[in-house]
Scaffold this active site. Structure first.
Site, short mmCIF file in Angstrom:
data_model
loop_
_atom_site.label_atom_id
_atom_site.label_comp_id
_atom_site.label_asym_id
_atom_site.label_seq_id
_atom_site.Cartn_x
_atom_site.Cartn_y
_atom_site.Cartn_z
N GLN A 177 0.80 -1.22 0.00
CA GLN A 177 0.00 0.00 0.00
C GLN A 177 0.84 1.28 0.00
O GLN A 177 0.30 2.37 -0.14
CB GLN A 177 -0.95 0.01 1.21
CG GLN A 177 -1.92 -1.14 1.22
CD GLN A 177 -2.72 -1.24 -0.06
OE1 GLN A 177 -3.26 -0.26 -0.55
NE2 GLN A 177 -2.78 -2.44 -0.64
N ASN A 178 2.16 1.14 0.17
CA ASN A 178 3.01 2.33 0.11
C ASN A 178 3.03 2.82 -1.33
O ASN A 178 3.19 2.04 -2.27
CB ASN A 178 4.41 2.04 0.62
CG ASN A 178 5.19 3.32 0.85
OD1 ASN A 178 5.43 4.10 -0.08
ND2 ASN A 178 5.58 3.55 2.08
N ARG A 179 2.90 4.12 -1.52
CA ARG A 179 2.77 4.69 -2.86
C ARG A 179 4.08 5.16 -3.47
O ARG A 179 4.09 5.75 -4.54
CB ARG A 179 1.76 5.83 -2.80
CG ARG A 179 0.38 5.27 -2.40
CD ARG A 179 -0.54 6.27 -1.84
NE ARG A 179 -0.04 6.86 -0.60
CZ ARG A 179 -0.64 7.85 0.02
NH1 ARG A 179 -1.74 8.38 -0.46
NH2 ARG A 179 -0.16 8.33 1.15
N THR B 189 4.84 8.96 1.62
CA THR B 189 4.13 8.05 0.72
C THR B 189 3.49 6.88 1.46
O THR B 189 2.85 6.04 0.86
CB THR B 189 5.09 7.49 -0.35
OG1 THR B 189 6.15 6.76 0.30
CG2 THR B 189 5.67 8.61 -1.21
#
Length: 182
Positions: free
Chosen positions: A52-54, A151
């Site tokens: 889920q880290n962007r 992020t």
């Protein structure tokens, strides 16, 4: 391992060592620093491993490339665009992946990169990386750092689109247009 009481539960605060290398070469011009790898990143032995880290979607958008999937693709993307990547903390006590739980910090030797790469700008991926750099590293590097919004999936206040806009404004500041990410 230390145990810490939080409310009604006892949590484990572990002493953890950063276990993978920074990404940089003799052409790196921008250094992006995180605080310390998440549990998932430590498991896969590379940066921004939580699905889920962007971070990787953001870097792909900024460089107008496809989002890299493998560690080798991620490294290649960074090298192509003269981006170095590391974390401020070499070791610390931490509970899970919680930046707010970081204690007893041993900073990374960032001069290792700064001595060998023509770094023009240093950016912090989030408030905690910014704070830790200023507290533990700025004096030894003699370099300032710019704070960018994190992020992390925990930073729900920023959509991916908003992150892209804000990161682009900083990374592509008028005086820096000649350099990286092109």
């Amino acid at each position: 391992m230390l145990r810490e009481k939080k409310g009604e539960e006892t949590v484990k605060r572990l002493r953890v060592q950063h276990s993978f290398e920074p990404v940089y070469d003799e052409h790196s011009e921008i250094l992006i620093l995180g605080s310390f790898p998440s549990v998932k990143s430590r498991e896969i032995q590379f940066y921004y491993g939580h699905p889920q880290n962007r971070f990787w979607k953001l870097i792909a958008a900024l460089t107008e490339e496809e989002t890299p999937q493998t560690t080798e693709e991620k490294k290649a993307l960074l090298y192509r665009h003269h981006i170095a990547l590391w974390d401020v903390v070499q070791s610390c006590e931490i509970i899970g992946s919680s930046d707010s739980s970081i204690r007893d910090v041993t900073p990374a030797d960032l001069n290792r990169i700064l001595r060998t790469s023509p770094i023009r700008k240093i950016f912090a991926n989030g408030d905690k990386a910014f704070q830790l750099y200023r507290k533990y590293c700025q004096e030894s590097t003699g370099r300032t750092i710019e704070r960018l919004p994190s992020t992390s999936p925990a930073n729900a206040a920023f959509s991916l689109e908003k992150l892209i806009q804000l990161w682009r404004e900083c990374l592509f500041a008028e005086e820096d247009r000649k350099g990286s990410l092109n």
